[in-house]
Design a protein around this motif. Structure first.
Motif: not given
Length: 333
Positions: A236-259
């Motif tokens: 759940n926390t990883i999903s939240v971090v991914s959502a918060l980073m989507e605009d500023s760090y899109p690649e990292t956000a996608r990696e976290l979303e995949d995880i």
């Protein structure tokens, strides 16, 4: 996640999830049913502790009863409509909140019994106990209802997918997941941990076997719950971090979303194991009780878990008086 043509790569995960859920169902249904039967059928006098354990078993039985539908849906597809999807999801979340709130109540009840035995006498009356249980179920229903509008997505290509959520924005996703993690795990578990640190220190100085036995059992329930639910809230926390980073760090956000997408189903399946572990802990603890009637062991365990408050208060007062006399004698020397 289902075994459609575009999800064959997920076959190992599907097999693992279905295996875990099947194990939880096979072990948990008879185990919790036996706990309920033991308490309702063999115990005329039910302490506050036993009433909380009874409701914990009911909550676990409710959520486990939905597993055949989830197993079929994960292995194939959802066939039961949007209303059933949201209702069963609500039932699962309601039971999740009820379990953690009941375990928190067990911890607080043990804390009060150990530190304030005389004050606990008026809180252990039936009216107060049932009022507390009703409050727990009311809060569980209220927090469980939050997820209803967001569960299940409908598309022209895949139809209804009950395994996903239809959040309309990252802010909505973040708010819902943080609420679930904070209310359903972080805050209650902080209270539970604090209670047991205090109780553990105090009981270490006591010689009452029933208190030590009940504290060990209830602490085992707490640890089992934490181990089963922690992975779910981590993702759940990883999903939240991914959502918060989507605009500023899109690649990292996608990696976290995949995880998160890869681990959320296994973590969710492990969370269901918490509903089948408690009866196993009770059965293991009951092995320590010698009885000619095997079925009476569990009821004897519950009876000895929470002796009357008056007896506990007397023991506590006697213990404290003895310590005071010893200290006085040492001071005189």
């Amino acid at each position: 996640m289902s075994l459609s043509e575009d999800s064959q790569d997920h076959l190992p995960w599907v097999i693992a999830v279905c295996t875990i859920l099947s194990l939880a169902f096979v072990v948990g249904i008879p185990g919790n049913a036996f706990v309920i039967w033991t308490i309702c059928g063999r115990m005329k006098q039910r302490s506050a502790t036993v009433v909380l354990i009874l409701n914990l078993a009911i909550a676990d039985l409710l959520v486990l009863g939905t597993l055949p539908i989830w197993i079929y849906s994960i292995a194939h597809t959802w066939l039961f409509g949007l209303v059933a999807c949201r209702f069963l999801t609500f039932l699962v979340y309601c039971s999740m909140y009820a379990s953690i709130f009941l375990i928190m109540a067990l911890s607080l009840e043990r804390f009060i019994a150990v530190f304030y035995p005389f004050a606990a006498q008026r809180w252990k009356k039936k009216r107060a106990t049932y009022a507390g249980v009703l409050t727990i179920w009311f809060l569980s229903i209220a927090f469980g209802a939050v997820v209803i509008p967001f569960r299940g997505t409908v598309s022209e290509d895949t139809g209804l997918d009950c395994m996903s959520y239809n959040y309309t924005s990252n802010s909505q996703l973040t708010a819902c997941l943080l609420l679930e993690t904070l209310v359903g795990f972080v805050i209650p578990f902080a209270i539970i941990s604090t209670c047991y640190v205090c109780v553990g220190r105090r009981i270490g100085k006591m010689t009452c076997p029933s208190r030590r036995r009940s504290a060990r059992l209830i602490s085992s329930v707490v640890v089992a719950f934490a181990l089963c639910w922690l992975p779910h809230h981590v993702f759940n926390t990883i999903s939240v971090v991914s959502a918060l980073m989507e605009d500023s760090y899109p690649e990292t956000a996608r990696e976290l979303e995949d995880i998160s997408n890869m681990g959320v189903y296994i973590a969710g399946a492990v969370a269901f194991l918490s509903s089948c572990i408690n009866p196993l802990l009770y059965a293991f603890a009951a092995r320590n009780f010698q009885s000619s009637v095997r079925l009476a062991k569990l009821s004897k365990l519950f009876e000895q878990m929470a002796p009357s408050v008056r007896q506990e208060a007397t023991k506590e007062a006697t213990s404290l008086t003895g310590k005071e006399e010893t200290l006085t004698s040492m001071e005189m020397i």
